[in-house]
Design a protein around this motif. Structure first.
Motif, PDB file in Angstrom:
ATOM      1  N   ALA A 177      81.208 -30.475  44.461  1.00  0.00           N
ATOM      2  CA  ALA A 177      80.327 -30.078  45.554  1.00  0.00           C
ATOM      3  C   ALA A 177      80.454 -28.579  45.788  1.00  0.00           C
ATOM      4  CB  ALA A 177      80.662 -30.846  46.826  1.00  0.00           C
ATOM      5  N   LEU A 178      79.326 -27.961  46.132  1.00  0.00           N
ATOM      6  CA  LEU A 178      79.308 -26.533  46.448  1.00  0.00           C
ATOM      7  C   LEU A 178      79.436 -26.300  47.951  1.00  0.00           C
ATOM      8  CD1 LEU A 178      76.411 -25.614  44.014  1.00  0.00           C
ATOM      9  CD2 LEU A 178      78.807 -24.956  43.727  1.00  0.00           C
ATOM     10  N   TYR A 207      84.129 -18.005  45.458  1.00  0.00           N
ATOM     11  CA  TYR A 207      82.831 -17.680  44.869  1.00  0.00           C
ATOM     12  C   TYR A 207      82.509 -16.211  45.118  1.00  0.00           C
ATOM     13  CZ  TYR A 207      81.415 -18.911  49.693  1.00  0.00           C
ATOM     14  OH  TYR A 207      81.313 -19.015  51.059  1.00  0.00           O
ATOM     15  N   TYR A 208      81.934 -15.569  44.127  1.00  0.00           N
ATOM     16  CA  TYR A 208      81.615 -14.146  44.205  1.00  0.00           C
ATOM     17  C   TYR A 208      80.648 -13.797  43.077  1.00  0.00           C
ATOM     18  CZ  TYR A 208      85.001 -13.619  40.353  1.00  0.00           C
ATOM     19  OH  TYR A 208      85.673 -13.726  39.158  1.00  0.00           O
ATOM     20  N   SER A 209      80.141 -12.573  43.062  1.00  0.00           N
ATOM     21  CA  SER A 209      79.244 -12.140  42.007  1.00  0.00           C
ATOM     22  C   SER A 209      79.566 -10.709  41.619  1.00  0.00           C
ATOM     23  CB  SER A 209      77.784 -12.258  42.444  1.00  0.00           C
ATOM     24  OG  SER A 209      77.492 -11.364  43.507  1.00  0.00           O
ATOM     25  N   PHE A 210      79.116 -10.323  40.439  1.00  0.00           N
ATOM     26  CA  PHE A 210      79.284  -8.956  39.963  1.00  0.00           C
ATOM     27  C   PHE A 210      78.244  -8.697  38.889  1.00  0.00           C
ATOM     28  CE2 PHE A 210      81.920 -11.638  37.312  1.00  0.00           C
ATOM     29  CZ  PHE A 210      81.808 -11.128  36.034  1.00  0.00           C
ATOM     30  N   ALA A 244      80.041 -16.458  40.098  1.00  0.00           N
ATOM     31  CA  ALA A 244      81.139 -17.414  39.963  1.00  0.00           C
ATOM     32  C   ALA A 244      81.115 -18.351  41.161  1.00  0.00           C
ATOM     33  CB  ALA A 244      82.477 -16.670  39.893  1.00  0.00           C
ATOM     34  N   LEU A 245      81.005 -19.648  40.908  1.00  0.00           N
ATOM     35  CA  LEU A 245      80.913 -20.647  41.972  1.00  0.00           C
ATOM     36  C   LEU A 245      82.112 -21.582  41.964  1.00  0.00           C
ATOM     37  CD1 LEU A 245      77.134 -21.655  41.635  1.00  0.00           C
ATOM     38  CD2 LEU A 245      78.146 -19.965  43.189  1.00  0.00           C
ATOM     39  N   VAL A 246      82.346 -22.222  43.100  1.00  0.00           N
ATOM     40  CA  VAL A 246      83.460 -23.166  43.253  1.00  0.00           C
ATOM     41  C   VAL A 246      82.901 -24.534  43.625  1.00  0.00           C
ATOM     42  CG1 VAL A 246      85.575 -23.710  44.505  1.00  0.00           C
ATOM     43  CG2 VAL A 246      85.012 -21.336  44.009  1.00  0.00           C
ATOM     44  N   GLN A 294      78.438 -21.997  50.749  1.00  0.00           N
ATOM     45  CA  GLN A 294      78.321 -21.367  49.434  1.00  0.00           C
ATOM     46  C   GLN A 294      76.862 -21.335  48.977  1.00  0.00           C
ATOM     47  OE1 GLN A 294      80.509 -21.547  45.039  1.00  0.00           O
ATOM     48  NE2 GLN A 294      80.762 -23.228  46.452  1.00  0.00           N
ATOM     49  N   LEU A 295      76.137 -22.399  49.233  1.00  0.00           N
ATOM     50  CA  LEU A 295      74.727 -22.441  48.847  1.00  0.00           C
ATOM     51  C   LEU A 295      73.920 -21.377  49.585  1.00  0.00           C
ATOM     52  CD1 LEU A 295      74.228 -26.301  48.674  1.00  0.00           C
ATOM     53  CD2 LEU A 295      73.980 -24.701  46.757  1.00  0.00           C
ATOM     54  N   GLN A 296      74.218 -21.176  50.857  1.00  0.00           N
ATOM     55  CA  GLN A 296      73.521 -20.137  51.617  1.00  0.00           C
ATOM     56  C   GLN A 296      73.848 -18.756  51.059  1.00  0.00           C
ATOM     57  OE1 GLN A 296      74.321 -20.215  55.828  1.00  0.00           O
ATOM     58  NE2 GLN A 296      73.072 -18.419  56.255  1.00  0.00           N
TER      59      GLN A 296
END
Length: 314
Positions: free
Chosen positions: A182-183, A156-159, A168-170, A187-189
């Motif tokens: 499930a996240l 997971y990351y962002s741009f 982008a989530l997993v 990842q939620l934090q």
């Protein structure tokens, strides 16, 4: 022109476009609400206004390189044709986002062939998230070896691009009951902290493989802890959530959040609840290209608005 005459003109335009098979559905996001416009009405004034915009990116999903069954005996062939379709688009995307299941069995040779095929895309950037078929081994060693760098192997990351914030989530690493994605708490934090730095007027686009709303729980078509993620997104004026996994187009609008799933590039699946369960759906060979395709996204003339267009391979 009378209203009746205008309706008749639009109807004729629709029939004319339908003669060419139609290209799918255009989704216009205005004030956070996604409104579908049938591309059969391509001659209508509202479509002409809506389709204008700056090319942003193309979503592809579920290539399933390595799949070998009757539902599609030549997956590499249909993926190649879809890549040709993307390359031939008049409006060139800035980048490509692949929303998972790049491979079918996570084998090194499948990833190698996928890389060879995807290198044919005429773009400089390819962003990915893993699907469950990409991490069959558990830790997803082959996937992260090739695609883990942007996320430091977390997935997971962002741009940011052109004023839009991408996340982008997993949700395929730890499944919940009934096979729901499930996240996870870490990842939620991270997501909560990532979004705190954005103003409410920032357009947000979220990617994950499995749907971030429950489409059909008995088949695991959803993410068990997605509600918490969605709660972090509700105060933004324009949010678009894009997923794959179910190999068909399904949409939902909830407040200012638009949810949209993409077609596969490999094979279709049955609609929710139609049959004993999900899985490759065999259709007549002439129908298959109509059930595969891509989603393209533009920045519409209205500030902060996005429009989505689904295009089948046919």
């Amino acid at each position: 022109m009378s209203s009746q005459s205008s309706i008749e003109q639009t109807r004729r335009g629709a029939l004319k476009c339908l003669a060419f098979g139609g290209a799918g559905t255009l989704f216009v996001l205005s004030g956070g609400v996604l409104a579908p416009v049938n591309l059969a009405f391509g001659a209508a004034q509202n479509y002409q206004a809506a389709k204008a915009g700056t090319p942003l990116f193309v979503q592809i999903s579920d290539t399933h390189i390595g799949f070998k069954a009757d539902a599609n005996p030549d997956v590499a062939g249909t993926v190649g044709k879809t890549i040709d379709l993307v390359n031939a688009m008049r409006d060139k995307p800035a980048f490509i986002m692949h929303t998972g299941d790049i491979t079918h069995l996570s084998k090194p040779e499948e990833f190698d062939l996928a890389a060879q095929l995807l290198s044919g895309l005429k773009v400089t950037e390819l962003h990915t998230v893993p699907g469950e078929h990409d991490v069959i081994d558990g830790p997803g060693a082959e996937y992260f070896k090739r695609y883990g760098k942007p996320s430091a192997n977390k997935g997971y990351y962002s741009f940011d691009h052109n004023g839009v914030h991408f996340v982008a989530l997993v949700n395929v690493m730890n499944f919940k009951a009934n096979g729901l994605g499930a996240l996870g708490s870490d990842q939620l934090q991270w997501l909560e902290e990532d979004l705190k730095a954005r103003t409410a007027s920032t357009p947000i686009v979220v990617f994950a493989h499995m749907p971030l709303w429950t489409i059909y729980e008995p088949w695991g078509w959803g993410t068990g802890d997605a509600d918490q993620a969605i709660s972090y997104l509700k105060h933004f004026g324009s949010v678009t959530v894009l997923n794959g996994h179910i190999h068909q187009i399904v949409q939902k609008v909830e407040g200012n959040i638009t949810f949209h799933t993409a077609r596969s590039m490999a094979y279709p699946q049955p609609t929710a609840g139609d049959g004993p369960g999900p899985g490759p759906l065999k259709v007549a060979s002439d129908l298959l290209p109509k059930m595969l395709g891509v989603t393209s996204v533009k920045i519409a003339p209205m500030p902060g608005a996005l429009s989505l267009t689904d295009t089948p391979l046919a």
